[in-house]
Design a protein around this motif. Structure first.
Motif, PDB file in Angstrom:
ATOM      1  N   ASP A 174      75.351  43.171  34.692  1.00  0.00           N
ATOM      2  CA  ASP A 174      74.986  42.573  33.418  1.00  0.00           C
ATOM      3  C   ASP A 174      73.597  43.100  33.053  1.00  0.00           C
ATOM      4  O   ASP A 174      72.604  42.705  33.661  1.00  0.00           O
ATOM      5  CB  ASP A 174      74.989  41.044  33.537  1.00  0.00           C
ATOM      6  CG  ASP A 174      74.629  40.392  32.216  1.00  0.00           C
ATOM      7  OD1 ASP A 174      75.331  40.648  31.226  1.00  0.00           O
ATOM      8  OD2 ASP A 174      73.620  39.661  32.173  1.00  0.00           O
ATOM      9  N   PHE A 175      73.565  44.009  32.098  1.00  0.00           N
ATOM     10  CA  PHE A 175      72.304  44.689  31.781  1.00  0.00           C
ATOM     11  C   PHE A 175      71.217  43.715  31.341  1.00  0.00           C
ATOM     12  O   PHE A 175      70.055  43.856  31.735  1.00  0.00           O
ATOM     13  CB  PHE A 175      72.546  45.747  30.693  1.00  0.00           C
ATOM     14  CG  PHE A 175      71.332  46.563  30.388  1.00  0.00           C
ATOM     15  CD1 PHE A 175      70.909  47.556  31.254  1.00  0.00           C
ATOM     16  CD2 PHE A 175      70.580  46.318  29.245  1.00  0.00           C
ATOM     17  CE1 PHE A 175      69.764  48.302  30.996  1.00  0.00           C
ATOM     18  CE2 PHE A 175      69.439  47.059  28.975  1.00  0.00           C
ATOM     19  CZ  PHE A 175      69.034  48.047  29.846  1.00  0.00           C
ATOM     20  N   ASP A 176      71.584  42.724  30.540  1.00  0.00           N
ATOM     21  CA  ASP A 176      70.584  41.782  30.014  1.00  0.00           C
ATOM     22  C   ASP A 176      69.826  41.061  31.124  1.00  0.00           C
ATOM     23  O   ASP A 176      68.628  40.816  31.003  1.00  0.00           O
ATOM     24  CB  ASP A 176      71.257  40.729  29.116  1.00  0.00           C
ATOM     25  CG  ASP A 176      71.514  41.274  27.713  1.00  0.00           C
ATOM     26  OD1 ASP A 176      70.993  42.353  27.380  1.00  0.00           O
ATOM     27  OD2 ASP A 176      72.252  40.609  26.958  1.00  0.00           O
ATOM     28  N   THR A 177      70.518  40.689  32.183  1.00  0.00           N
ATOM     29  CA  THR A 177      69.835  39.922  33.233  1.00  0.00           C
ATOM     30  C   THR A 177      69.403  40.786  34.417  1.00  0.00           C
ATOM     31  O   THR A 177      68.624  40.344  35.249  1.00  0.00           O
ATOM     32  CB  THR A 177      70.728  38.773  33.751  1.00  0.00           C
ATOM     33  OG1 THR A 177      71.966  39.342  34.205  1.00  0.00           O
ATOM     34  CG2 THR A 177      71.006  37.749  32.669  1.00  0.00           C
ATOM     35  N   LEU A 178      69.904  42.002  34.490  1.00  0.00           N
ATOM     36  CA  LEU A 178      69.545  42.875  35.619  1.00  0.00           C
ATOM     37  C   LEU A 178      68.075  43.279  35.558  1.00  0.00           C
ATOM     38  O   LEU A 178      67.405  43.414  36.587  1.00  0.00           O
ATOM     39  CB  LEU A 178      70.449  44.123  35.615  1.00  0.00           C
ATOM     40  CG  LEU A 178      70.250  45.129  36.736  1.00  0.00           C
ATOM     41  CD1 LEU A 178      70.527  44.490  38.094  1.00  0.00           C
ATOM     42  CD2 LEU A 178      71.137  46.357  36.538  1.00  0.00           C
ATOM     43  N   ASN A 179      67.583  43.498  34.327  1.00  0.00           N
ATOM     44  CA  ASN A 179      66.190  43.874  34.134  1.00  0.00           C
ATOM     45  C   ASN A 179      65.885  45.320  34.530  1.00  0.00           C
ATOM     46  O   ASN A 179      64.727  45.659  34.808  1.00  0.00           O
ATOM     47  CB  ASN A 179      65.285  42.910  34.929  1.00  0.00           C
ATOM     48  CG  ASN A 179      63.978  42.681  34.212  1.00  0.00           C
ATOM     49  OD1 ASN A 179      63.883  42.928  33.009  1.00  0.00           O
ATOM     50  ND2 ASN A 179      62.960  42.252  34.944  1.00  0.00           N
ATOM     51  N   ALA A 180      66.927  46.151  34.612  1.00  0.00           N
ATOM     52  CA  ALA A 180      66.702  47.575  34.901  1.00  0.00           C
ATOM     53  C   ALA A 180      66.270  48.270  33.614  1.00  0.00           C
ATOM     54  O   ALA A 180      66.454  47.745  32.519  1.00  0.00           O
ATOM     55  CB  ALA A 180      67.989  48.210  35.421  1.00  0.00           C
ATOM     56  N   ASP A 181      65.703  49.457  33.753  1.00  0.00           N
ATOM     57  CA  ASP A 181      65.241  50.180  32.566  1.00  0.00           C
ATOM     58  C   ASP A 181      66.287  51.121  31.993  1.00  0.00           C
ATOM     59  O   ASP A 181      66.389  51.270  30.779  1.00  0.00           O
ATOM     60  CB  ASP A 181      63.946  50.925  32.890  1.00  0.00           C
ATOM     61  CG  ASP A 181      62.829  49.931  33.100  1.00  0.00           C
ATOM     62  OD1 ASP A 181      62.458  49.264  32.127  1.00  0.00           O
ATOM     63  OD2 ASP A 181      62.385  49.759  34.253  1.00  0.00           O
ATOM     64  N   VAL A 182      67.002  51.781  32.878  1.00  0.00           N
ATOM     65  CA  VAL A 182      68.089  52.650  32.406  1.00  0.00           C
ATOM     66  C   VAL A 182      69.298  52.417  33.306  1.00  0.00           C
ATOM     67  O   VAL A 182      69.165  52.395  34.535  1.00  0.00           O
ATOM     68  CB  VAL A 182      67.689  54.151  32.471  1.00  0.00           C
ATOM     69  CG1 VAL A 182      68.842  55.031  31.991  1.00  0.00           C
ATOM     70  CG2 VAL A 182      66.438  54.432  31.663  1.00  0.00           C
ATOM     71  N   VAL A 183      70.452  52.204  32.695  1.00  0.00           N
ATOM     72  CA  VAL A 183      71.707  52.118  33.448  1.00  0.00           C
ATOM     73  C   VAL A 183      72.707  53.005  32.706  1.00  0.00           C
ATOM     74  O   VAL A 183      72.785  52.950  31.479  1.00  0.00           O
ATOM     75  CB  VAL A 183      72.264  50.676  33.499  1.00  0.00           C
ATOM     76  CG1 VAL A 183      73.590  50.643  34.256  1.00  0.00           C
ATOM     77  CG2 VAL A 183      71.270  49.721  34.143  1.00  0.00           C
ATOM     78  N   PHE A 184      73.416  53.825  33.457  1.00  0.00           N
ATOM     79  CA  PHE A 184      74.385  54.672  32.753  1.00  0.00           C
ATOM     80  C   PHE A 184      75.697  54.761  33.514  1.00  0.00           C
ATOM     81  O   PHE A 184      75.771  54.497  34.711  1.00  0.00           O
ATOM     82  CB  PHE A 184      73.812  56.078  32.494  1.00  0.00           C
ATOM     83  CG  PHE A 184      73.449  56.822  33.741  1.00  0.00           C
ATOM     84  CD1 PHE A 184      74.375  57.589  34.413  1.00  0.00           C
ATOM     85  CD2 PHE A 184      72.159  56.745  34.249  1.00  0.00           C
ATOM     86  CE1 PHE A 184      74.041  58.276  35.565  1.00  0.00           C
ATOM     87  CE2 PHE A 184      71.810  57.420  35.408  1.00  0.00           C
ATOM     88  CZ  PHE A 184      72.755  58.188  36.068  1.00  0.00           C
ATOM     89  N   THR A 185      76.744  55.108  32.747  1.00  0.00           N
ATOM     90  CA  THR A 185      78.033  55.405  33.354  1.00  0.00           C
ATOM     91  C   THR A 185      78.680  56.550  32.580  1.00  0.00           C
ATOM     92  O   THR A 185      78.092  57.082  31.627  1.00  0.00           O
ATOM     93  CB  THR A 185      78.944  54.164  33.420  1.00  0.00           C
ATOM     94  OG1 THR A 185      80.066  54.473  34.266  1.00  0.00           O
ATOM     95  CG2 THR A 185      79.481  53.751  32.052  1.00  0.00           C
ATOM     96  N   ALA A 186      79.866  56.930  33.010  1.00  0.00           N
ATOM     97  CA  ALA A 186      80.600  57.998  32.327  1.00  0.00           C
ATOM     98  C   ALA A 186      81.987  57.464  32.005  1.00  0.00           C
ATOM     99  O   ALA A 186      82.445  56.465  32.572  1.00  0.00           O
ATOM    100  CB  ALA A 186      80.668  59.234  33.211  1.00  0.00           C
ATOM    101  N   SER A 187      82.665  58.151  31.085  1.00  0.00           N
ATOM    102  CA  SER A 187      83.920  57.606  30.551  1.00  0.00           C
ATOM    103  C   SER A 187      85.089  57.623  31.522  1.00  0.00           C
ATOM    104  O   SER A 187      86.027  56.837  31.388  1.00  0.00           O
ATOM    105  CB  SER A 187      84.301  58.406  29.291  1.00  0.00           C
ATOM    106  OG  SER A 187      84.200  59.800  29.537  1.00  0.00           O
TER     107      SER A 187
END
Ligand SMILES: Cc1ncc(COP(=O)(O)O)c(C=O)c1O
Length: 368
Positions: A174-187
Protein backbone atom coordinates in the motif's frame (compact mmCIF):
# COMPACT_ATOMS: atom_id res chain seq x y z
CA UNK A 1 -1.03 -27.56 -27.22
CA UNK A 2 -1.67 -24.29 -25.37
CA UNK A 3 1.19 -23.95 -22.90
CA UNK A 4 0.73 -23.09 -19.25
CA UNK A 5 3.27 -20.45 -18.31
CA UNK A 6 4.48 -20.98 -14.78
CA UNK A 7 7.61 -18.90 -15.16
CA UNK A 8 7.88 -15.86 -12.90
CA UNK A 9 6.70 -13.57 -15.68
CA UNK A 10 5.51 -13.05 -18.29
CA UNK A 11 2.33 -14.70 -17.02
CA UNK A 12 -0.77 -16.07 -18.76
CA UNK A 13 -3.21 -13.53 -20.16
CA UNK A 14 -6.99 -13.63 -20.09
CA UNK A 15 -8.69 -13.99 -23.44
CA UNK A 16 -10.02 -10.44 -23.29
CA UNK A 17 -6.54 -9.05 -22.64
CA UNK A 18 -5.19 -11.06 -25.58
CA UNK A 19 -7.98 -9.79 -27.80
CA UNK A 20 -7.06 -6.17 -27.08
CA UNK A 21 -3.61 -6.82 -28.52
CA UNK A 22 -5.09 -7.56 -31.95
CA UNK A 23 -7.32 -4.47 -32.23
CA UNK A 24 -6.60 -2.04 -35.10
CA UNK A 25 -3.97 0.63 -34.52
CA UNK A 26 -5.09 3.96 -33.09
CA UNK A 27 -3.49 7.37 -32.86
CA UNK A 28 -1.25 7.72 -29.83
CA UNK A 29 -2.28 11.35 -29.42
CA UNK A 30 -5.97 10.90 -30.25
CA UNK A 31 -9.02 11.06 -28.00
CA UNK A 32 -9.47 7.29 -27.67
CA UNK A 33 -5.96 6.64 -26.44
CA UNK A 34 -6.04 9.76 -24.25
CA UNK A 35 -9.10 8.50 -22.36
CA UNK A 36 -7.83 4.94 -22.07
CA UNK A 37 -4.48 6.16 -20.83
CA UNK A 38 -5.98 8.34 -18.10
CA UNK A 39 -8.14 5.42 -17.02
CA UNK A 40 -5.07 3.16 -16.91
CA UNK A 41 -3.32 5.69 -14.70
CA UNK A 42 -6.27 5.74 -12.29
CA UNK A 43 -6.33 1.94 -12.23
CA UNK A 44 -2.59 1.93 -11.51
CA UNK A 45 -3.26 4.20 -8.52
CA UNK A 46 -5.79 1.65 -7.30
CA UNK A 47 -3.33 -1.25 -7.58
CA UNK A 48 -0.53 0.64 -5.84
CA UNK A 49 -2.84 2.13 -3.20
CA UNK A 50 -1.51 5.51 -4.28
CA UNK A 51 -3.94 8.35 -3.65
CA UNK A 52 -1.40 10.87 -2.37
CA UNK A 53 1.71 10.59 -4.51
CA UNK A 54 2.51 10.83 -8.21
CA UNK A 55 1.70 7.97 -10.54
CA UNK A 56 3.45 7.14 -13.80
CA UNK A 57 2.83 4.59 -16.53
CA UNK A 58 4.97 4.52 -19.65
CA UNK A 59 6.49 2.20 -22.21
CA UNK A 60 9.39 0.22 -20.85
CA UNK A 61 10.18 -2.82 -18.75
CA UNK A 62 11.03 -3.44 -15.12
CA UNK A 63 14.61 -2.48 -15.89
CA UNK A 64 13.37 0.88 -17.19
CA UNK A 65 11.82 1.35 -13.74
CA UNK A 66 15.15 0.53 -12.13
CA UNK A 67 17.15 2.92 -14.33
CA UNK A 68 14.52 5.65 -14.13
CA UNK A 69 14.76 5.58 -10.33
CA UNK A 70 18.53 5.78 -10.37
CA UNK A 71 18.75 8.50 -13.04
CA UNK A 72 15.97 10.61 -11.59
CA UNK A 73 17.21 10.58 -8.00
CA UNK A 74 20.98 10.30 -8.21
CA UNK A 75 23.88 12.01 -9.92
CA UNK A 76 27.53 11.10 -10.40
CA UNK A 77 29.28 10.61 -7.08
CA UNK A 78 26.10 10.43 -4.96
CA UNK A 79 26.08 7.59 -2.45
CA UNK A 80 23.62 4.72 -2.74
CA UNK A 81 23.10 1.54 -0.79
CA UNK A 82 21.70 -1.62 -2.38
CA UNK A 83 20.27 -4.50 -0.35
CA UNK A 84 21.25 -7.42 -2.57
CA UNK A 85 19.31 -10.62 -2.03
CA UNK A 86 19.91 -12.03 -5.50
CA UNK A 87 20.20 -11.35 -9.21
CA UNK A 88 17.87 -8.33 -9.33
CA UNK A 89 19.52 -6.65 -6.36
CA UNK A 90 22.81 -7.03 -8.24
CA UNK A 91 21.23 -5.36 -11.24
CA UNK A 92 20.61 -2.27 -9.10
CA UNK A 93 24.33 -2.27 -8.26
CA UNK A 94 25.26 -2.50 -11.95
CA UNK A 95 22.87 0.30 -12.94
CA UNK A 96 24.19 2.57 -10.19
CA UNK A 97 27.74 1.83 -11.30
CA UNK A 98 26.88 2.54 -14.93
CA UNK A 99 25.68 5.93 -13.76
CA UNK A 100 28.86 6.49 -11.70
CA UNK A 101 27.00 6.51 -8.40
CA UNK A 102 29.16 5.55 -5.39
CA UNK A 103 27.33 2.34 -4.57
CA UNK A 104 27.74 0.01 -1.63
CA UNK A 105 25.84 -3.21 -1.16
CA UNK A 106 24.75 -5.31 1.77
CA UNK A 107 24.76 -8.73 0.22
CA UNK A 108 22.87 -11.81 1.41
CA UNK A 109 23.28 -15.41 0.30
CA UNK A 110 20.53 -17.01 -1.86
CA UNK A 111 17.38 -17.60 0.15
CA UNK A 112 18.19 -15.08 2.89
CA UNK A 113 16.28 -11.84 3.39
CA UNK A 114 17.63 -8.33 3.87
CA UNK A 115 17.74 -7.64 7.60
CA UNK A 116 16.36 -4.27 8.80
CA UNK A 117 18.84 -4.33 11.72
CA UNK A 118 21.78 -4.47 9.29
CA UNK A 119 20.26 -1.57 7.40
CA UNK A 120 19.82 0.45 10.58
CA UNK A 121 23.48 -0.09 11.52
CA UNK A 122 24.67 0.85 8.04
CA UNK A 123 22.55 4.00 7.91
CA UNK A 124 23.93 5.05 11.30
CA UNK A 125 27.48 4.75 9.93
CA UNK A 126 27.14 6.40 6.53
CA UNK A 127 24.99 9.06 4.91
CA UNK A 128 23.39 7.77 1.69
CA UNK A 129 21.13 9.55 -0.74
CA UNK A 130 19.06 6.46 -1.56
CA UNK A 131 18.55 2.85 -0.54
CA UNK A 132 17.46 0.27 -3.13
CA UNK A 133 15.25 -2.59 -1.95
CA UNK A 134 13.89 -5.56 -3.89
CA UNK A 135 10.40 -6.45 -2.70
CA UNK A 136 10.33 -9.96 -4.14
CA UNK A 137 13.70 -11.25 -5.35
CA UNK A 138 12.52 -13.23 -8.36
CA UNK A 139 15.78 -15.17 -8.62
CA UNK A 140 15.18 -16.94 -5.29
CA UNK A 141 11.56 -16.35 -4.26
CA UNK A 142 12.52 -14.33 -1.18
CA UNK A 143 10.07 -11.65 -0.06
CA UNK A 144 11.98 -8.97 1.79
CA UNK A 145 10.40 -7.24 4.81
CA UNK A 146 9.79 -4.13 2.79
CA UNK A 147 7.78 -2.24 5.40
CA UNK A 148 10.46 -2.57 8.07
CA UNK A 149 13.23 -1.75 5.59
CA UNK A 150 11.45 1.38 4.36
CA UNK A 151 10.86 2.41 7.99
CA UNK A 152 14.62 2.38 8.57
CA UNK A 153 15.10 4.61 5.53
CA UNK A 154 12.42 7.04 6.70
CA UNK A 155 13.98 7.17 10.16
CA UNK A 156 17.35 8.04 8.63
CA UNK A 157 15.76 10.46 6.15
CA UNK A 158 17.12 8.63 3.10
CA UNK A 159 15.19 8.06 -0.14
CA UNK A 160 13.89 4.51 -0.44
CA UNK A 161 13.35 2.83 -3.81
CA UNK A 162 11.37 -0.42 -3.93
CA UNK A 163 11.52 -2.76 -6.90
CA UNK A 164 8.17 -4.54 -6.72
CA UNK A 165 8.30 -5.94 -10.25
CA UNK A 166 7.52 -9.40 -8.88
CA UNK A 167 5.25 -8.09 -6.14
CA UNK A 168 2.52 -5.60 -6.94
CA UNK A 169 -0.79 -7.22 -7.77
CA UNK A 170 0.21 -10.41 -5.96
CA UNK A 171 1.88 -9.22 -2.77
CA UNK A 172 0.40 -6.81 -0.31
CA UNK A 173 1.68 -3.28 -0.82
CA UNK A 174 0.00 0.00 0.00
CA UNK A 175 1.95 2.98 -1.30
CA UNK A 176 0.10 5.56 0.81
CA UNK A 177 1.06 3.95 4.11
CA UNK A 178 4.39 2.38 3.10
CA UNK A 179 6.08 5.78 3.02
CA UNK A 180 8.57 4.73 0.33
CA UNK A 181 9.78 7.29 -2.19
CA UNK A 182 9.69 5.25 -5.36
CA UNK A 183 7.90 1.94 -5.97
CA UNK A 184 7.67 0.39 -9.39
CA UNK A 185 6.44 -2.68 -11.19
CA UNK A 186 6.12 -3.93 -14.76
CA UNK A 187 3.08 -5.07 -16.70
CA UNK A 188 4.01 -8.71 -17.33
CA UNK A 189 3.94 -10.34 -13.91
CA UNK A 190 1.21 -10.30 -11.25
CA UNK A 191 -0.77 -7.71 -13.22
CA UNK A 192 -1.25 -10.29 -16.00
CA UNK A 193 -0.71 -7.91 -18.91
CA UNK A 194 1.79 -8.30 -21.75
CA UNK A 195 5.36 -7.03 -21.26
CA UNK A 196 6.08 -3.46 -22.30
CA UNK A 197 4.81 -1.07 -19.63
CA UNK A 198 6.43 0.19 -16.45
CA UNK A 199 4.31 1.57 -13.59
CA UNK A 200 5.92 3.85 -11.02
CA UNK A 201 4.61 5.56 -7.87
CA UNK A 202 6.61 8.47 -6.47
CA UNK A 203 6.28 10.33 -3.17
CA UNK A 204 5.71 14.07 -3.17
CA UNK A 205 9.01 14.74 -1.44
CA UNK A 206 10.94 12.67 -4.00
CA UNK A 207 9.12 14.38 -6.88
CA UNK A 208 9.94 17.82 -5.48
CA UNK A 209 13.58 16.83 -5.26
CA UNK A 210 13.58 15.36 -8.79
CA UNK A 211 12.03 18.51 -10.22
CA UNK A 212 14.62 20.64 -8.42
CA UNK A 213 17.39 18.77 -10.30
CA UNK A 214 15.49 18.66 -13.62
CA UNK A 215 18.39 19.96 -15.72
CA UNK A 216 20.93 17.68 -14.08
CA UNK A 217 19.14 14.42 -14.83
CA UNK A 218 21.38 12.60 -17.27
CA UNK A 219 18.75 10.73 -19.20
CA UNK A 220 16.20 12.01 -21.67
CA UNK A 221 13.75 9.11 -21.46
CA UNK A 222 14.36 7.68 -17.99
CA UNK A 223 13.61 10.99 -16.40
CA UNK A 224 10.55 11.41 -14.18
CA UNK A 225 10.63 15.19 -14.42
CA UNK A 226 10.12 14.87 -18.17
CA UNK A 227 7.32 12.31 -17.81
CA UNK A 228 5.34 14.24 -15.18
CA UNK A 229 3.41 16.58 -17.55
CA UNK A 230 2.54 13.65 -19.84
CA UNK A 231 0.76 11.93 -16.96
CA UNK A 232 -1.77 14.74 -16.71
CA UNK A 233 -1.98 15.30 -20.46
CA UNK A 234 -1.05 12.21 -22.49
CA UNK A 235 -1.72 14.13 -25.71
CA UNK A 236 1.67 15.77 -25.20
CA UNK A 237 4.23 13.85 -27.21
CA UNK A 238 7.37 12.63 -25.47
CA UNK A 239 7.92 9.27 -27.15
CA UNK A 240 5.45 7.03 -28.98
CA UNK A 241 3.79 4.77 -26.42
CA UNK A 242 3.28 1.05 -27.08
CA UNK A 243 -0.42 1.81 -27.48
CA UNK A 244 -1.71 -1.77 -27.45
CA UNK A 245 0.39 -2.75 -24.46
CA UNK A 246 -1.17 0.15 -22.55
CA UNK A 247 -4.66 -0.78 -23.78
CA UNK A 248 -4.10 -4.40 -22.74
CA UNK A 249 -2.77 -3.24 -19.39
CA UNK A 250 -5.95 -1.22 -18.90
CA UNK A 251 -8.04 -4.33 -19.58
CA UNK A 252 -5.91 -6.44 -17.20
CA UNK A 253 -6.21 -3.79 -14.47
CA UNK A 254 -9.97 -3.57 -14.96
CA UNK A 255 -10.15 -7.34 -14.42
CA UNK A 256 -7.89 -7.03 -11.38
CA UNK A 257 -10.14 -4.35 -9.91
CA UNK A 258 -13.16 -6.51 -10.54
CA UNK A 259 -11.57 -9.25 -8.46
CA UNK A 260 -10.55 -6.67 -5.85
CA UNK A 261 -6.99 -6.11 -4.66
CA UNK A 262 -7.56 -7.70 -1.23
CA UNK A 263 -9.09 -10.79 -2.85
CA UNK A 264 -6.21 -10.92 -5.28
CA UNK A 265 -3.65 -10.89 -2.46
CA UNK A 266 -5.57 -13.68 -0.68
CA UNK A 267 -5.70 -15.81 -3.83
CA UNK A 268 -1.94 -15.38 -4.28
CA UNK A 269 -1.41 -16.45 -0.69
CA UNK A 270 -3.46 -19.59 -1.29
CA UNK A 271 -1.53 -20.34 -4.50
CA UNK A 272 1.79 -19.92 -2.71
CA UNK A 273 0.70 -22.11 0.20
CA UNK A 274 -0.34 -24.82 -2.25
CA UNK A 275 3.05 -24.66 -3.99
CA UNK A 276 5.04 -24.71 -0.76
CA UNK A 277 3.10 -27.58 0.78
CA UNK A 278 3.33 -29.71 -2.38
CA UNK A 279 7.08 -29.22 -2.56
CA UNK A 280 7.69 -29.80 1.13
CA UNK A 281 5.41 -32.86 1.24
CA UNK A 282 7.62 -34.36 -1.49
CA UNK A 283 10.76 -33.60 0.55
CA UNK A 284 11.94 -30.85 -1.82
CA UNK A 285 13.82 -27.93 -0.37
CA UNK A 286 12.49 -24.41 -0.87
CA UNK A 287 15.21 -21.80 -1.53
CA UNK A 288 13.69 -18.94 0.49
CA UNK A 289 13.95 -19.12 4.26
CA UNK A 290 10.72 -19.63 6.20
CA UNK A 291 8.86 -16.45 7.02
CA UNK A 292 10.27 -14.68 3.93
CA UNK A 293 8.69 -16.70 1.13
CA UNK A 294 7.00 -14.84 -1.70
CA UNK A 295 3.40 -15.40 -2.74
CA UNK A 296 4.26 -14.89 -6.41
CA UNK A 297 7.16 -17.29 -7.05
CA UNK A 298 8.77 -20.29 -5.35
CA UNK A 299 12.30 -21.50 -5.99
CA UNK A 300 13.29 -25.07 -5.14
CA UNK A 301 16.68 -26.74 -5.13
CA UNK A 302 17.12 -29.66 -7.51
CA UNK A 303 20.12 -31.93 -8.19
CA UNK A 304 22.99 -29.96 -9.68
CA UNK A 305 22.82 -30.24 -13.46
CA UNK A 306 19.20 -31.41 -13.62
CA UNK A 307 17.27 -28.15 -14.09
CA UNK A 308 17.45 -28.12 -17.89
CA UNK A 309 16.18 -31.71 -18.11
CA UNK A 310 13.33 -30.96 -15.69
CA UNK A 311 12.36 -27.87 -17.66
CA UNK A 312 12.43 -29.76 -20.97
CA UNK A 313 10.47 -32.74 -19.63
CA UNK A 314 7.70 -30.57 -18.20
CA UNK A 315 7.31 -28.59 -21.38
CA UNK A 316 7.46 -31.55 -23.76
CA UNK A 317 5.25 -33.89 -21.77
CA UNK A 318 2.70 -31.52 -20.25
CA UNK A 319 3.11 -28.11 -21.90
CA UNK A 320 4.05 -26.64 -18.50
CA UNK A 321 6.75 -23.99 -18.68
CA UNK A 322 8.79 -23.39 -15.53
CA UNK A 323 12.00 -21.39 -15.09
CA UNK A 324 15.47 -22.49 -14.10
CA UNK A 325 17.66 -20.59 -11.65
CA UNK A 326 19.44 -17.44 -12.80
CA UNK A 327 23.21 -16.91 -12.75
CA UNK A 328 25.22 -19.28 -10.55
CA UNK A 329 22.18 -21.33 -9.60
CA UNK A 330 20.99 -21.91 -13.13
CA UNK A 331 21.64 -25.65 -13.12
CA UNK A 332 20.39 -26.47 -9.65
CA UNK A 333 17.25 -24.44 -9.14
CA UNK A 334 13.74 -24.54 -10.55
CA UNK A 335 11.47 -21.52 -10.12
CA UNK A 336 7.72 -21.80 -10.36
CA UNK A 337 5.73 -18.61 -10.83
CA UNK A 338 2.23 -18.61 -9.33
CA UNK A 339 0.85 -15.20 -10.02
CA UNK A 340 -1.47 -13.21 -12.23
CA UNK A 341 -4.76 -14.79 -13.20
CA UNK A 342 -3.73 -18.34 -12.25
CA UNK A 343 -6.48 -20.31 -10.49
CA UNK A 344 -6.00 -22.83 -7.72
CA UNK A 345 -7.17 -25.88 -9.63
CA UNK A 346 -4.86 -25.24 -12.59
CA UNK A 347 -1.94 -24.81 -10.21
CA UNK A 348 -2.81 -27.91 -8.19
CA UNK A 349 -2.88 -30.04 -11.38
CA UNK A 350 0.42 -28.58 -12.53
CA UNK A 351 2.07 -28.99 -9.13
CA UNK A 352 1.53 -32.73 -9.08
CA UNK A 353 3.22 -32.97 -12.50
CA UNK A 354 6.05 -30.68 -11.44
CA UNK A 355 6.67 -32.59 -8.22
CA UNK A 356 6.74 -35.98 -9.93
CA UNK A 357 9.07 -34.71 -12.66
CA UNK A 358 11.44 -32.99 -10.23
CA UNK A 359 11.50 -36.05 -7.98
CA UNK A 360 12.31 -38.24 -10.94
CA UNK A 361 15.34 -36.12 -11.82
CA UNK A 362 16.46 -35.34 -8.29
CA UNK A 363 18.82 -37.70 -6.54
CA UNK A 364 17.59 -39.03 -3.22
CA UNK A 365 18.96 -37.29 -0.15
CA UNK A 366 19.72 -33.97 -1.85
CA UNK A 367 20.65 -31.31 0.64
CA UNK A 368 21.74 -27.80 -0.22
C1 LIG B 1 12.45 -8.16 -9.24
C2 LIG B 1 12.70 -7.79 -10.66
N1 LIG B 1 13.22 -6.60 -10.95
C3 LIG B 1 13.45 -6.21 -12.20
C4 LIG B 1 13.18 -7.03 -13.26
C5 LIG B 1 13.47 -6.58 -14.64
O1 LIG B 1 12.30 -6.48 -15.36
P1 LIG B 1 12.30 -6.54 -16.97
O2 LIG B 1 12.81 -7.88 -17.34
O3 LIG B 1 10.86 -6.33 -17.30
O4 LIG B 1 13.19 -5.45 -17.45
C6 LIG B 1 12.64 -8.29 -13.03
C7 LIG B 1 12.35 -9.20 -14.15
O5 LIG B 1 12.08 -10.35 -13.99
C8 LIG B 1 12.39 -8.68 -11.69
O6 LIG B 1 11.86 -9.86 -11.43
Amino acid sequence: MQKLLLIPGPTNLSESVRNVMSLPQISHTGEEFYNSFLETLELARYVFGNTKGHQFVFTGTGTTGMETSVYSLLGHGDKALVLTTGYFGKRFVLINKAHKVAVKELEYSPGKHADPEDLRRELAKERYKAVFITHVETSTGVRNPVRELVEECSRADVFSVVDSVCGIGGEQLDFDTLNADVVFTASQKALAAPPGAVLIAVSNRAMEYIESRKDDIESYYMNLARWKPIMSDPKIYLATPATHVILALRQALLELKQEGIQERWKRHERLANAARSSFEAAGLKIVAEKGFRANTVTGIWVSDGSSQSIQNALEEKYGIVVARGIGNDRDRMIRVGHMGILDEKTLADALSKIVSTVTQFTRAGLTQ
